[in-house]
Design a protein around this motif. Structure first.
Motif, PDB file in Angstrom:
ATOM      1  N   ASN A 200      45.367  -6.711  59.420  1.00  0.00           N
ATOM      2  CA  ASN A 200      45.916  -6.602  60.777  1.00  0.00           C
ATOM      3  C   ASN A 200      45.068  -5.676  61.659  1.00  0.00           C
ATOM      4  N   ARG A 201      43.733  -5.893  61.639  1.00  0.00           N
ATOM      5  CA  ARG A 201      42.874  -5.042  62.449  1.00  0.00           C
ATOM      6  C   ARG A 201      43.167  -5.180  63.935  1.00  0.00           C
ATOM      7  N   GLU A 202      43.746  -6.325  64.333  1.00  0.00           N
ATOM      8  CA  GLU A 202      44.072  -6.495  65.745  1.00  0.00           C
ATOM      9  C   GLU A 202      45.284  -5.663  66.159  1.00  0.00           C
ATOM     10  N   LEU A 203      46.036  -5.098  65.197  1.00  0.00           N
ATOM     11  CA  LEU A 203      47.181  -4.238  65.501  1.00  0.00           C
ATOM     12  C   LEU A 203      47.064  -2.898  64.778  1.00  0.00           C
ATOM     13  N   LEU A 204      45.826  -2.448  64.500  1.00  0.00           N
ATOM     14  CA  LEU A 204      45.605  -1.235  63.728  1.00  0.00           C
ATOM     15  C   LEU A 204      44.841  -0.216  64.567  1.00  0.00           C
ATOM     16  N   LEU A 205      45.430   0.983  64.689  1.00  0.00           N
ATOM     17  CA  LEU A 205      44.729   2.124  65.284  1.00  0.00           C
ATOM     18  C   LEU A 205      44.068   2.883  64.138  1.00  0.00           C
ATOM     19  N   ILE A 206      42.754   2.759  64.037  1.00  0.00           N
ATOM     20  CA  ILE A 206      42.039   3.258  62.872  1.00  0.00           C
ATOM     21  C   ILE A 206      41.808   4.759  62.999  1.00  0.00           C
ATOM     22  N   HIS A 207      41.786   5.453  61.835  1.00  0.00           N
ATOM     23  CA  HIS A 207      41.560   6.886  61.860  1.00  0.00           C
ATOM     24  C   HIS A 207      40.124   7.170  62.310  1.00  0.00           C
ATOM     25  N   GLY A 208      39.950   8.300  62.962  1.00  0.00           N
ATOM     26  CA  GLY A 208      38.670   8.633  63.558  1.00  0.00           C
ATOM     27  C   GLY A 208      38.573   8.268  65.025  1.00  0.00           C
ATOM     28  N   THR A 209      39.577   7.549  65.544  1.00  0.00           N
ATOM     29  CA  THR A 209      39.586   7.213  66.967  1.00  0.00           C
ATOM     30  C   THR A 209      39.831   8.469  67.800  1.00  0.00           C
ATOM     31  N   LEU A 374      41.731  13.680  67.793  1.00  0.00           N
ATOM     32  CA  LEU A 374      41.062  12.915  66.737  1.00  0.00           C
ATOM     33  C   LEU A 374      42.130  12.366  65.792  1.00  0.00           C
ATOM     34  N   VAL A 375      42.309  11.045  65.774  1.00  0.00           N
ATOM     35  CA  VAL A 375      43.343  10.416  64.940  1.00  0.00           C
ATOM     36  C   VAL A 375      42.991  10.626  63.473  1.00  0.00           C
TER      37      VAL A 375
END
Length: 388
Positions: A200-209, A374-375
């Motif tokens: 679900n990369r289209e609905l994922l806020l990835i760490h490091g953002t 920083l997420v």
């Protein structure tokens, strides 16, 4: 009249008063009276006229009743059709909601099973890695001390350890320092890494953002405080296709720790984000400066006057008492002793310095200052968003 005279016309001049004009010459009497026929015809015409008038006055009422009955029947039919259509729509909506709920539950169940499997795999990897580390440590400690000493004393071992130029003798402090340097230069044993496919990369806020925002509240580090900042640009998903955090969203954070002498950064933990669409996001991430360093840049008030002002003032008083005592002794040739005052003043200066030397500096960050967030972990938005 005899049969011989049949068919003959009788003379009108014959003075037969008994002649019946209603009898045809053939001797057959007439069956209908003309006058009666006319009267019957007139009666029929009158009956027809009366019937027509009655129909004219009676039929409209019957037609109106029939029309009303037809209208009511049509309305009942339309109402029934509308009710049938509404019921069909309601049943369709119910089925659609049930299907959506079923799909949501299936997704939640699949996600739960996936997480459980990942947790089991992680625990298994950690257990295996722990066993490998313990085995490596046990293998290292099982070597005899004497053999280890002989190996260290050998030139080959010292060359491998990089202590050949530092340690000419295996005895004394230099040997210990050399061995300590060797331990520091030795590579550590780390757990093996692992890989997994991001879903679900289209609905994922990835760490490091990094989320840029501007402070809306002032920061003073003397006391714990709650901070609010506003996101200044939209934040998209891991593949860049979906807008997850709108510009203007508010971020809430906490500052709990006071800064110490020599620091110029305040540590802030940002916990939640509220979007304009009513979505609350739990991030639990740290604040950074524009280059990613942990903390927020603050202007620091070291409070030198409060920390040392009292002690300096008491020192001046002590010096003034000592100087006054010396001047009085020279002028009067008498020894005027202010030992108690000097000692008390010196003691007071020490106490004042002890109490004020530990005053913590204060950091200030005004509203309007730009900060970054920083997420620290992946955040999945599939529970609140769905793609069409």
């Amino acid at each position: 009249m005899s049969n011989d005279n049949k068919g003959q016309i009788t003379s009108l001049d014959e003075g037969n008063a008994n002649l019946n004009r209603n009898i045809i010459e053939d001797g057959v009497p007439r069956k209908k009276n003309v006058q009666n026929l006319i009267n019957g015809v007139l009666a029929l015409v009158a009956v027809a006229i009366v019937g027509a008038l009655g129909a004219f006055y009676i039929m409209p009422d019957q037609s109106e009743e029939e029309a009303q009955a037809q209208i009511k029947q049509d309305e009942a039919l339309v109402t029934k059709q509308s009710n049938d259509a509404s019921l069909a729509d309601i049943m369709a909506n119910i089925k659609e909601k049930e299907e959506a709920e079923r799909r949501r539950r299936e997704r939640e169940e699949q996600e739960r099973l996936r997480r459980e499997q990942e947790e089991r795999d992680r625990l298994a990897r950690e257990a295996l890695q722990k066993q490998e580390v313990q085995a490596a440590v046990a293998k290292t400690t099982e070597q005899p001390v004497a053999q280890e000493k002989d190996d260290r004393d050998s030139p080959e071992k010292r060359k491998l350890e990089g202590v050949g130029l530092l340690n000419l003798s295996s005895k004394g402090k230099n040997s210990e320092n050399a061995n300590g340097l060797s331990d520091k230069l030795a590579g550590g044993i780390y757990a093996n890494g692992s890989t997994r496919q991001l879903r679900n990369r289209e609905l994922l806020l990835i760490h490091g953002t990094q989320i840029p925002c501007v402070l809306q509240t002032r920061l003073v580090t003397d006391n714990p405080s709650i901070l609010i900042c506003q996101v200044t640009k939209p934040i998209y998903s891991a593949d860049g296709s979906t807008l997850l955090i709108e510009r203007g969203s508010k971020v809430f954070g906490e500052q709990k720790n006071a800064i110490i002498t020599g620091q110029n950064m305040a540590f802030v933990n940002w916990s939640e984000i509220d979007t304009p669409n009513g979505i609350r996001i739990r991030i639990d991430s740290l604040g950074t400066d524009s280059l990613g360093a942990s903390g927020i840049d603050v202007w620091v008030d070291e409070k030198w006057g409060k920390r040392f002002g009292g002690a300096i003032l008491l020192s001046f008083i002590q010096d003034a008492l000592a100087t006054g005592s010396q001047i009085a002794s020279r002028n009067n040739n008498n020894n005027v002793v202010y030992d108690n005052s000097e000692r008390n003043t010196g003691r007071m200066a020490e106490i004042a310095l002890e109490n004020s030397i530990n005053i913590q500096p204060t950091g200030y960050a005004n509203q309007g200052q730009m900060v970054n967030i920083l997420v620290a972990r992946d955040v999945d938005f599939s529970d609140v968003y769905s793609l069409k």
